[in-house]
Design an enzyme around this catalytic site. Structure first.
Site, PDB file in Angstrom:
ATOM      1  N   LYS A 169     -12.544  66.222   7.280  1.00 17.00           N
ATOM      2  CA  LYS A 169     -13.216  66.137   7.881  1.00 17.00           C
ATOM      3  C   LYS A 169     -14.094  66.866   9.522  1.00 17.00           C
ATOM      4  CE  LYS A 169     -13.484  61.568   9.873  1.00 17.00           C
ATOM      5  NZ  LYS A 169     -13.679  60.031  10.670  1.00 17.00           N
ATOM      6  N   ARG A 172     -19.058  57.503  33.971  1.00 16.89           N
ATOM      7  CA  ARG A 172     -20.534  57.527  33.577  1.00 16.89           C
ATOM      8  C   ARG A 172     -19.806  59.588  32.388  1.00 16.89           C
ATOM      9  NH1 ARG A 172     -23.611  57.914  38.012  1.00 16.89           N
ATOM     10  NH2 ARG A 172     -25.627  55.490  37.882  1.00 16.89           N
ATOM     11  N   HIS A 195      -8.439  47.737   5.848  1.00 16.66           N
ATOM     12  CA  HIS A 195     -10.042  48.644   5.130  1.00 16.66           C
ATOM     13  C   HIS A 195      -9.161  49.672   4.338  1.00 16.66           C
ATOM     14  CE1 HIS A 195     -13.420  51.795   6.484  1.00 16.66           C
ATOM     15  NE2 HIS A 195     -12.254  51.837   6.572  1.00 16.66           N
ATOM     16  N   HIS A 239     -17.125  53.031   0.476  1.00 21.07           N
ATOM     17  CA  HIS A 239     -16.883  52.912   1.777  1.00 21.07           C
ATOM     18  C   HIS A 239     -18.953  51.808   1.254  1.00 21.07           C
ATOM     19  CE1 HIS A 239     -14.414  55.055   3.580  1.00 21.07           C
ATOM     20  NE2 HIS A 239     -14.386  53.999   4.718  1.00 21.07           N
ATOM     21  N   HIS A 266     -16.788  48.594   1.801  1.00 14.03           N
ATOM     22  CA  HIS A 266     -16.937  47.514   3.370  1.00 14.03           C
ATOM     23  C   HIS A 266     -18.024  46.216   3.292  1.00 14.03           C
ATOM     24  CE1 HIS A 266     -18.057  51.430   6.292  1.00 14.03           C
ATOM     25  NE2 HIS A 266     -17.019  49.895   6.412  1.00 14.03           N
ATOM     26  N   GLU A 315      -7.520  57.299   2.447  1.00 11.49           N
ATOM     27  CA  GLU A 315      -8.411  57.390   3.374  1.00 11.49           C
ATOM     28  C   GLU A 315      -8.504  59.039   2.932  1.00 11.49           C
ATOM     29  OE1 GLU A 315     -11.364  56.833   5.235  1.00 11.49           O
ATOM     30  OE2 GLU A 315     -10.830  54.931   5.473  1.00 11.49           O
ATOM     31  N   ARG A 363     -22.191  64.370   6.562  1.00  7.43           N
ATOM     32  CA  ARG A 363     -20.987  63.330   6.745  1.00  7.43           C
ATOM     33  C   ARG A 363     -20.910  61.574   6.159  1.00  7.43           C
ATOM     34  NH1 ARG A 363     -19.391  62.776  12.959  1.00  7.43           N
ATOM     35  NH2 ARG A 363     -17.952  60.978  12.905  1.00  7.43           N
ATOM     36  N   LYS A 417     -16.417  59.488  17.514  1.00 10.08           N
ATOM     37  CA  LYS A 417     -17.111  58.273  16.766  1.00 10.08           C
ATOM     38  C   LYS A 417     -16.398  57.427  17.857  1.00 10.08           C
ATOM     39  CE  LYS A 417     -17.687  57.341  12.534  1.00 10.08           C
ATOM     40  NZ  LYS A 417     -18.503  56.334  11.349  1.00 10.08           N
ATOM     41  N   ASN A 426     -18.020  58.986   3.220  1.00  9.10           N
ATOM     42  CA  ASN A 426     -18.498  56.975   2.742  1.00  9.10           C
ATOM     43  C   ASN A 426     -17.986  57.055   1.328  1.00  9.10           C
ATOM     44  OD1 ASN A 426     -18.805  56.149   5.206  1.00  9.10           O
ATOM     45  ND2 ASN A 426     -21.230  56.786   5.516  1.00  9.10           N
ATOM     46  N   GLU A 455     -23.758  62.927  11.551  1.00  9.14           N
ATOM     47  CA  GLU A 455     -23.684  61.975  11.030  1.00  9.14           C
ATOM     48  C   GLU A 455     -25.076  61.777   9.870  1.00  9.14           C
ATOM     49  OE1 GLU A 455     -22.244  57.336   9.676  1.00  9.14           O
ATOM     50  OE2 GLU A 455     -20.997  58.573  10.796  1.00  9.14           O
TER      51      GLU A 455
HETATM   52  N1  LIG Z   1     -13.593  55.999  14.827  1.00  3.03           N
HETATM   53  C1  LIG Z   1     -13.991  55.857  12.950  1.00  3.03           C
HETATM   54  O1  LIG Z   1     -14.286  57.229  13.267  1.00  3.03           O
HETATM   55  C2  LIG Z   1     -12.681  55.050  12.770  1.00  3.03           C
HETATM   56  C3  LIG Z   1     -12.494  55.431  11.202  1.00  3.03           C
HETATM   57  C4  LIG Z   1     -11.743  54.376  10.783  1.00  3.03           C
HETATM   58  C5  LIG Z   1     -11.615  53.448  11.008  1.00  3.03           C
HETATM   59  N2  LIG Z   1     -11.734  52.898  12.509  1.00  3.03           N
HETATM   60  C6  LIG Z   1     -11.510  52.023  12.789  1.00  3.03           C
HETATM   61  O2  LIG Z   1      -9.911  51.901  13.624  1.00  3.03           O
HETATM   62  C7  LIG Z   1      -9.268  50.308  13.434  1.00  3.03           C
HETATM   63  C8  LIG Z   1      -7.883  50.769  12.185  1.00  3.03           C
HETATM   64  O3  LIG Z   1      -7.285  51.536  12.708  1.00  3.03           O
HETATM   65  P1  LIG Z   1      -5.834  51.149  12.194  1.00  3.03           P
HETATM   66  O4  LIG Z   1      -5.573  50.856  11.103  1.00  3.03           O
HETATM   67  O5  LIG Z   1      -4.961  52.353  13.304  1.00  3.03           O
HETATM   68  O6  LIG Z   1      -5.065  49.989  13.490  1.00  3.03           O
HETATM   69  P2  LIG Z   1      -4.634  49.603  14.263  1.00  3.03           P
HETATM   70  O7  LIG Z   1      -5.285  49.941  15.536  1.00  3.03           O
HETATM   71  O8  LIG Z   1      -5.031  47.980  14.706  1.00  3.03           O
HETATM   72  O9  LIG Z   1      -3.220  49.750  13.598  1.00  3.03           O
HETATM   73  C9  LIG Z   1      -2.822  48.671  12.841  1.00  3.03           C
HETATM   74  C10 LIG Z   1      -1.177  48.047  13.083  1.00  3.03           C
HETATM   75  O10 LIG Z   1      -0.355  48.789  13.343  1.00  3.03           O
HETATM   76  C11 LIG Z   1       0.569  49.313  14.959  1.00  3.03           C
HETATM   77  N3  LIG Z   1       1.328  50.357  15.189  1.00  3.03           N
HETATM   78  C12 LIG Z   1      -0.282  51.433  15.160  1.00  3.03           C
HETATM   79  N4  LIG Z   1       0.597  52.560  15.199  1.00  3.03           N
HETATM   80  C13 LIG Z   1       1.893  52.480  14.729  1.00  3.03           C
HETATM   81  C14 LIG Z   1       3.587  52.988  15.203  1.00  3.03           C
HETATM   82  N5  LIG Z   1       3.576  54.440  14.914  1.00  3.03           N
HETATM   83  N6  LIG Z   1       4.301  52.404  14.800  1.00  3.03           N
HETATM   84  C15 LIG Z   1       4.562  50.454  14.896  1.00  3.03           C
HETATM   85  N7  LIG Z   1       3.003  50.556  15.123  1.00  3.03           N
HETATM   86  C16 LIG Z   1       1.881  50.921  14.810  1.00  3.03           C
HETATM   87  C17 LIG Z   1      -0.701  48.521  15.600  1.00  3.03           C
HETATM   88  O11 LIG Z   1      -0.050  48.061  16.683  1.00  3.03           O
HETATM   89  C18 LIG Z   1      -1.110  47.536  15.028  1.00  3.03           C
HETATM   90  O12 LIG Z   1      -0.114  46.510  14.783  1.00  3.03           O
HETATM   91  C19 LIG Z   1     -10.749  49.382  13.311  1.00  3.03           C
HETATM   92  O13 LIG Z   1     -10.901  49.595  14.278  1.00  3.03           O
HETATM   93  C20 LIG Z   1     -11.040  50.798  12.664  1.00  3.03           C
HETATM   94  O14 LIG Z   1     -12.969  50.123  12.894  1.00  3.03           O
HETATM   95  C21 LIG Z   1     -12.826  53.653  13.429  1.00  3.03           C
END
Ligand SMILES: NC(=O)c1ccc[n+]([C@@H]2O[C@H](COP(=O)([O-])OP(=O)(O)OC[C@H]3O[C@@H](n4cnc5c(N)ncnc54)[C@H](O)[C@@H]3O)[C@@H](O)[C@H]2O)c1
Length: 1621
Positions: free
Chosen positions: A256, A132, A293, A277, A281, A196, A270, A154, A274, A266
């Site tokens: 942010k 929980r 993304h 986006h 998206h 971003e 907030r 999030k 976007n 949101e």
């Molecule tokens: N929660 C939120 O508010 C929010 C906002 C934006 C995006 N997201 C989510 O985030 C995700 C995308 O995140 P991301 O772009 O970080 O992708 P990711 O986590 O897949 O990382 C990208 C790649 O880089 C590698 N990597 C990460 N850090 C590294 C480092 N320091 N050195 C070498 N390699 C490294 C990872 O292994 C991966 O292959 C999506 O699922 C998206 O939906 C969430």
């Protein structure tokens, strides 16, 4: 010891929980352990991040923990999962939870999420629900995660139905931002995060944005140069670049964090984050996972900024800045970015689709879409997302624009045009080379200036910054010092010609870089740039001592330029191609080692005004160029430039662009309104400023020009006058504008012939495109004639109403072509400007200004989504099955023969135009031509065509002479008709035609070789007909039909169809299909039963045709792998290959001769596992269209082809179907991914049948497939779906797939795909897994011990691999035994024979209409109806009889006029029904007992049955029968009049021939058949034995029970063997 560490803290939700710095691992361990005491710390990361950073965490935590008291000392555990989005799933979450449970983690556990957004989101969600909710810490390692996903709480996982659909808000205890992790992050991921960062600055903080704009190089250097010795951990060890990086990250996070704090859940504010986006998206949904993304959001930001611009709330300056800034971080900014366009999925980026995806957006209220609208950089229009109409979004997303003609609503228009491109480019260079700071105002924000600035930055020649919200560019000049960029870094100039010319000389000034190994500067451009000339300039510079190499084509970019400085002294330059060469040398000349004397050679110097402009501007920057004079004071083309440096003026105000000004002025001219352009007048530096006075005034406009303003008022619309000759040498760029006006200049005072002759513009051939040719070609689309001249063109104007409407203008990626034609579009309806974005070069917001400032409406057009409505070259748009069919073809092609056969198959009247002609003119064609000549004949023939089409629009076959296509008028009528109904071209090999014509005389001779006539007409046939029937009779089919005349007995008693019967079959299939009377589609495909096709993988199918029946056993269709065909001369070709169309048509025709199964026409591309080139879309669609023309039933089209093409094809498919397919060979495609769902959706949208093929690497992949299929099936109105996994591991999917499973056969040389199974193998497997239960079949009757039926059916079942058994159930009556048999659950069906055909009826639940009419049942079929089983009675006896008549009737008899039936028993009823169905007009019935004959007559009141008293004497002197059917036992007949039996006289066989059927089984040769064989007759009487009818009806029975064609060959062979034994 705690290591000294400096962190910046950011507060969120009232807590300073975000800690930022460099090399934080010790700090993190210490902070976590001291402030979040716990029994267990669990760090979760992915393999990528783990490989770099996990060990450091382990040792640090272990060390820190070891200092804690031993009792109750905490544990440190770590868990590493696979990287990538797929881990962010229910399964991924479960694996972590299982790990935690296994290790007995409790509620006090602290979880550390070390990684990118995937880890953060997933681990956060685990923490939110584990026990929980447990405490957790975010340690983001990607930039995206640092600035975005880790902040805000999030958390989520993905499901196959969408991303982030399940999650929770769960705030971390800490977020540790260690920017040194970015040093290991791939550059692309860094850029992804920068999207971003830029976004946040763009909506919130202009200062931040300005820093991002100018500091990209430093930011990259901060992550690209590894920090040693933990540099950056403390402030004192932090480099400037590190400080910058951290400040950018902290800045972004702070925004942010602020927004989250104000609006955690949101609701309003907030939403602002976007920005980019909404559209981003939607793009991401299509392009994921190929595009990241941030990359999609980057494009989304630009498109949303353009939405804001078109709404008039955001300026072009802002759009330009945003574009440049994103580009500086290597992010894509448009959908035409090569990183996007090279993806197959990019084809799916249609406006319709994007809008559709946008419908589902959290921000929307109802259907209203919302977008975050920028007001200026750093500020949004509203403090929330703004409502935006679909129309505006569609306009921005569309690749093309449609201008709505009208009078400008803003008349009189007053506007400024964007800054001059020429001046902007020059001043950028001058200020960069100068010393001091210069503020530039009204700079053009365009591709050209963008490229110029980027290049100058790459060369470290100057630095740039913005003031006044970007209105002013501050240039800090480098004073002429320039450095070679690092090796590997090329200066990319796109298609920016001016930049390329100027920079070529600039690069000679470059000095070697001390810190770089690069030896030369490389400048390059896009494909078009690489064709544009630079030769004369390079020649001049080389002659001056600079080393320049052409890296690709001679005379064009790319160039490699050595950093040796410009020598100077006397330089000779050929200046007749471009004045930009001259300006290039002039601008750089002051920095040469010696003062320069530039001498222009080669006679005429082009565009002197531009040279003068350069000199004037150099003067403003303090350098005086002297143009030399000869002794008489005449100016020479020789210029002297002193050695000095430019002194930057404090400010420079860039004049508006005069070339751009020509468009609004021309709109005033063409629409008869008034327009004033500010900032351009008589004092202008630019040559094009003369356009108004020197061109528009002469065309009849009133022009008022002051020193700084120009006003034009056009004459009333339609009154512009053609001025004759105009010299446009001083304003070459404006010639396009003049040309479009000339196109409609016919007003009073026009030069005779309405001609405008524009000269002095030869240089326009080597601009963005060959502009002279472009104008000629595009004006021609409007119906405007032109003539090309050496140095220009002549245009012959027409009144506006005479111009063609709905023209789609190709713009050649040339801004001037697009803008010039939008002038014409303001008076011509429906004009589309393709590639609307090409205006970005000089007037990025042209379309907005056209609408908002001039008042001419502009709409978006999605070319990918438009379907051409022009006459279809193949297939037909019509679905009216009653539309008459026109057949035409060369004389001798067999069109009467085929036409009449078609008429008989469709039961339609046949009209031969020749006969109709002879009746109408009371003379034959030959005499008519003889008397009146060919011209009169053609005219009369065309009249007849018109008459026939009007008189017989439906229900007829109209056969026309081949010469009909000779007259344009007739062709127009045919093309018009082809839009409504089928026009079929009958094609036959020309040699056969020649041979045939040698014998024929009814028509006039051609008077020229037939082959010539054919060659001339061929394109017309193609143009006028929408279908092609191939009537090949010669070479190709000889091999297939060689044994056609072999007698039945010599083939094991099997009947072998003659050529005529196979043609008859094909005619009935073809015409039935194209008219829609009986579309030849696979019934099992639609009925959701199992269906299969056999893949033919032959280079040439003809050798396989003798075995086609065996090969196709059980299947529902054959697939012709067109990409694997090889014409005889290309047999060895292993590479990608396009088979010639004629060869493909032959192959289809040959296949058609031997099988009536539907054909699946497939041209699989290389990337999808085939051999067709991926890039030749045109050739592919030519073949697909050919397939539709040939009446092929299924065309497989890969969805990677463009949507527009697929839609066009689909619009022409008629009764055929399109299979939209996608094949992934990589094994990466996951059936539960969004990618597959997207593929399915687009395939289902475009096609009738969906095919998705993946590759299995394990058994589970098949379950995932099955699960996906079930989900798609459960949707409303699902389309048939072929879902297969390739590979051995995928065989399971081939067994379970139910629609059109591709199968192979042991006789096929190679499998179409790895893992393919045969039909029989699949049946066996289905049986074993319980999907195909055992069934029992019976024959009821007596005596039946010797029945052939068990052999017949059991042979068939065995050949198909069906677990069925057929048994004899002989009983005295229809009693308990039969009742028991039919009630048993494994009852599969029964044959019923004498004497139970009537007695069985009371046991049945329903009868077929045929059984009802005949009054007898010979087949029982168990059927499912409304959830329960019923017994259905049918009769196939009549079908057996009909088939025998149809296939054995001699070709000389197209339709029997009369038939004779001997006998009046039960079988006669079936015979009557068959004859009635064939449309035989008269049926003679003979029976010894007249009363039973009369009973039959009464039973069939609608059939025309006449009783015969004596055989050989036909009632009412009617025609002799050409079909004779005897239903009496052979023993009861005799050919001897003196014996007991029924006497059969030889007079029953008419000399015209026919078909005679004896229904008696024994003996094989009955008296009737013997008589037929021995009676001499002019034409042949074909005999049909009782067993043959039995076989034919048995085949139908087999089909009714199994839903599959009976394997006739093996079955008949076995039956004859048994019969003869
Ligand atoms: N929660 C939120 O508010 C929010 C906002 C934006 C995006 N997201 C989510 O985030 C995700 C995308 O995140 P991301 O772009 O970080 O992708 P990711 O986590 O897949 O990382 C990208 C790649 O880089 C590698 N990597 C990460 N850090 C590294 C480092 N320091 N050195 C070498 N390699 C490294 C990872 O292994 C991966 O292959 C999506 O699922 C998206 O939906 C969430």
């Amino acid at each position: 010891m705690v290591v000294a560490t400096d962190v910046d803290k950011v507060s969120i939700l009232g807590k300073e929980s975000i800690h930022c710095g460099f090399h934080l691992i010790p700090y993190i361990a210490n902070t976590v352990i001291t402030t979040l005491p716990s029994s267990t710390y669990v760090l979760i990361t992915d393999t990528n991040v783990g490989s770099f950073h996990l060990s450091a965490f382990e040792s640090e935590f272990d060390q820190t923990v070891s200092k804690l008291p031993e009792k109750g000392r905490s544990r440190f555990l770590s868990f590493v999962i696979p990287p990538g989005e797929t881990s962010k799933s229910r399964e991924g979450k479960a694996s972590i939870e299982d790990f935690l449970l296994l290790h007995r983690c409790t509620r006090d556990t602290v979880i550390l999420a070390l990684g990118g957004g995937v880890i953060g989101d997933l681990v956060g969600f685990v923490a939110a629900t584990f026990m929980r909710g447990v405490r957790f810490v975010q340690i983001p390692t990607t930039l995206l995660a640092m600035v975005d996903s880790s902040v805000g709480g999030k958390t989520a996982i993905d499901t196959p139905l969408g991303k982030n659909l399940i999650g929770a808000f769960w705030q971390p205890e800490y977020i540790f931002i260690d920017a040194s992790f970015l040093e290991t992050l791939p550059a692309r991921e860094f850029s992804n995060g920068m999207a971003e960062v830029v976004k946040t600055a763009a909506i919130w903080n202009e200062d931040e944005f300005t820093a991002l704009e100018s500091r990209s190089a430093s930011l990259f250097s901060a992550i690209q140069t590894p920090s040693t010795n933990f540099a950056g951990r403390t402030k004192t060890t932090r480099s400037a670049a590190q400080k910058l990086l951290l400040s950018i990250i902290v800045g972004s996070i702070s925004v942010k964090a602020h927004i989250v704090t104000v609006d955690e859940r949101e609701t309003g504010l907030r939403n602002l984050v976007n920005f980019g986006h909404t559209i981003g998206h939607a793009i991401e949904a299509v392009l994921t996972p190929s595009m990241l993304h941030g990359e999609c959001v980057s494009v989304g930001m630009i498109l949303e900024a353009e939405v804001a611009r078109s709404m008039g709330v955001f300026g072009q300056v802002g759009v330009g800045r945003l574009t440049r800034c994103l580009k500086a971080y290597n992010l894509p900014v448009s959908l035409t970015d090569p990183r996007i366009t090279t993806l197959p999925a990019s084809k799916l980026l249609t406006v319709e689709r994007l809008l559709d995806i946008m419908k589902v957006d959290k921000k929307n209220s109802g259907t209203q879409k919302k977008i975050v609208i920028l007001n200026r950089i750093g500020k949004t229009y509203e403090e929330k997302a703004t409502n935006v109409s679909d129309e505006i979004i569609a306009k921005i997303l569309s690749d093309a624009a449609r201008v709505v003609p009208g009078i400008p609503t803003k008349n009189p228009v007053r506007m400024a045009t964007p800054g001059s491109k020429s001046i902007s480019n020059r001043v950028l260079l001058l200020a960069a080379l100068g010393s001091g700071t210069c503020r530039l105002k009204n700079l053009l924000h365009s591709d050209d200036t963008q490229v110029m600035m980027s290049a100058l930055m790459d060369l470290k020649g100057a630095s740039f910054s913005w003031e006044d919200g970007g209105e002013t560019l501050v240039v800090k000049g480098g004073g002429g010092s320039l450095f070679v960029p690092p090796s590997g870094k090329e200066i990319y100039l796109g298609n920016a010609g001016t930049a390329a010319r100027f920079l070529t000389t600039v690069c000679t000034l470059v000095q070697p870089s001390a810190d770089s190994s690069a030896k030369a500067t490389v400048i390059t451009g896009n494909a078009r740039m690489k064709q544009r000339p630079i030769g004369p300039l390079v020649t001049a510079l080389r002659a001056n001592g600079t080393v320049i190499d052409y890296l690709e084509g001679e005379g064009c970019l790319p160039l490699s330029i050595a950093p040796d400085g410009l020598k100077g002294g006397r330089i000779q330059l050929a200046a007749s191609v471009s004045s930009q060469y001259v300006s290039s040398i002039l601008l750089c000349a002051p920095y040469a080692a010696e003062p320069v004397t530039l001498e222009l050679t080669g006679g005429q110097v082009i565009s002197q005004p531009y040279i003068d402009m350069t000199i004037a501007m150099m003067r403003t920057f303090g350098v005086e160029v002297v143009r030399e004079k000869d002794a008489d004071g005449k100016l020479l083309d020789v210029y002297s430039i002193p050695k000095t440096t430019y002194k930057n003026p404090e400010a420079y105000n860039i004049e508006s662009d005069a070339s751009s000004a020509t468009y609004p002025l021309a709109i005033a001219a063409i629409t008869g309104t008034t327009c004033t352009i500010e900032n351009i007048g008589s004092e202008s530096l630019q040559g094009d400023a003369r356009f108004a006075k020197e061109v528009l005034e002469r065309m009849g406009c009133v022009v008022v020009q002051t020193a700084t303003e120009t006003t034009v008022t056009g004459p009333p619309k339609g009154q512009l006058k053609a001025p004759g000759y105009i010299d446009m040498e001083p304003m070459t760029d404006a010639f396009l504008t003049a040309s479009v006006l000339a196109a409609v200049s016919t007003g009073p005072g026009s030069v005779e012939g309405n001609v405008t002759r524009i000269q002095g513009i030869a240089n326009q051939r080597v601009k963005e495109c060959n502009r002279i040719q472009a104008m000629i070609d595009q004006l021609a689309k409007f119906g405007i004639e032109t003539k090309e001249l050496d140095d220009g063109l002549e245009i012959y104007g027409k009144p506006i109403p005479e111009l063609k409407e709905n023209v789609s203008v190709h713009c050649y990626d040339d801004h001037r072509v697009a803008m010039a034609f939008s002038v014409l579009a303001s008076v011509v309806r429906g004009t589309i400007l393709e590639e609307k974005r090409c205006v970005e070069k000089t007037w990025p917001n042209w379309w907005d200004d056209l609408e908002n400032k001039i008042g001419i409406k502009v709409e978006g057009v999605d070319l990918a989504g438009t379907v051409e409505s022009t006459a279809s070259p193949s297939g037909t748009v019509s679905k009216d099955p009653s539309a008459s069919v026109v057949v035409l073809g060369m004389r001798g092609s067999g069109k009467s023969f085929i036409g009449e056969m078609a008429a008989s198959a469709l039961a339609w009247p046949f009209i031969d135009a020749d006969v109709y002609f002879a009746e109408k003119h009371q003379t034959g064609v030959r005499e008519f031509v003889h008397k009146h000549g060919w011209t009169a004949f053609r005219a009369a023939e065309t009249e007849i065509l018109k008459e026939l089409l009007v008189t017989y629009p439906s229900g007829h076959i109209l056969s026309l002479g081949g010469g009909i296509v000779e007259t344009p008028e007739a062709r127009e009528h045919l093309k018009e008709y082809a839009k409504k109904g089928p026009v079929v071209h009958i094609v036959r090999e020309i040699d056969e035609v020649v041979k045939y014509l040698g014998e024929e005389t009814a028509r006039p001779a051609y008077g020229e070789p037939v082959t010539d006539v054919f060659r001339r007409r061929e394109p017309w046939f193609t143009e006028c007909c929408n279908y092609e029937f191939v009537n090949y009779t010669g070479v190709l089919t000889a091999s297939i039909n060689g044994y056609a005349s072999t007698p039945v007995e010599q083939n094991g008693g099997d009947y072998i169809p003659s050529r005529t019967s196979s043609v008859r079959g094909e005619v009935s299939r073809f015409f039935g299909h194209i008219t829609g009377h009986k579309p030849n589609l696979a019934p099992n495909l639609a009925a959701d039963k199992r269906s299969y096709f056999l893949s033919l993988t032959y280079p040439d199918v003809t050798p396989a045709l003798p075995y086609i029946e065996e090969l196709t056993t059980g299947v529902d269709a054959v697939e012709l792998r067109v990409d694997l065909l090889r014409s005889p001369k290309d047999v060895g070709s292993l590479n990608s290959y396009i088979p010639p169309a004629a060869y493909v048509a032959e192959q289809v025709a040959a296949l058609r001769k031997k099988t009536s199964l539907p054909i699946v026409f497939t041209a699989r591309t290389v990337s999808q596992g085939g051999s067709f080139p991926d890039t030749d879309e045109k050739a592919a669609f030519e073949l697909f269209n050919l397939a539709l023309r040939l009446g092929v039933e299924y065309v497989d089209v890969e969805i990677s082809w463009s949507e527009k093409q697929i839609k066009n094809l689909s619009a022409r498919k008629g009764n055929s179907q399109i299979i939209t397919s996608w094949h992934d060979w990589s094994g990466k495609m996951k059936w539960n991914s969004i990618e597959v769902k997207d593929k399915y959706d687009s395939a289902a949208r475009l096609g009738d049948v969906v095919k998705i093929v993946g590759k299995a690497t394990c058994l589970e992949d098949n379950f995932a497939l099955y699960e996906f299929v079930s989900r798609m099936r459960a949707r409303p109105n699902p389309k048939p779906f072929i879902a297969i996994n390739m590979g051995i591991e995928g065989q399971m999917s081939r067994i379970l797939n139910s629609s059109f499973s591709p199968v192979t056969h042991p006789l096929v040389p190679s499998r179409a795909a790895p893992g393919q199974l045969s039909f029989v193998q699949i049946q066996t497997a289905l049986h074993l897994i319980g999907q195909l239960p055992t069934r029992r079949f019976f024959i009821f009757g007596h005596p039946i011990a010797h029945s052939m039926s068990p052999t017949l059916h059991n042979t068939g079942f065995e050949a198909l691999g069906l677990p069925y058994k057929y048994e004899v159930l002989e009983t005295a009556d229809v009693g308990e035994e039969i009742k028991f048999a039919i009630a048993s659950p494994d009852f599969g069906g029964a044959s019923v024979t004498i004497p139970f055909k009537l007695d069985i009826i009371p046991l049945l639940d329903a009868l077929s209409p045929e059984a009802e009419a005949i009054g007898a049942v010979n087949t029982v079929i168990p059927r499912a109806r409304n959830g329960s089983h019923i017994l259905y009675g049918d009769n196939t006896d009549w079908l057996g009889i009909r088939e025998c008549i149809r296939t054995r009737l001699p070709s000389s008899i197209l339709k029997p006029e009369a038939a004779l039936i001997i006998g009046a028993g039960g079988t006669s009823r079936a015979a009557i029904y068959a004859l009635q169905n064939l449309g035989v007009p008269r049926i003679y019935l003979f029976n010894r007992t007249r009363s039973s004959a009369q009973a039959l007559v009464d039973a069939f009141p609608n059939a025309h049955i006449e009783l015969v008293d004596e055989l050989g004497k036909w009632p009412d002197n009617g025609p002799a029968p050409s079909v004779i059917i005897s239903t009496v036992p052979a023993s009861a007949t005799s050919t001897d009049s003196s014996t007991e039996g029924l006497y059969l006289p030889s007079t029953i066989f008419a000399p015209e021939g026919g078909v005679v059927i004896d229904m008696a089984y024994k003996p094989a040769m009955t008296p009737l058949l013997t008589l037929a064989a021995s009676t001499p007759s002019r034409k042949k009487w074909n005999s049909v034995k009782g067993v043959e009818v039995l076989l034919e009806q048995g085949y139908r029975q087999f089909e009714l029970w199994t839903g599959r064609q009976c394997p006739k060959k093996v079955v008949s062979q076995k039956v004859w063997e048994k019969y003869n034994a």
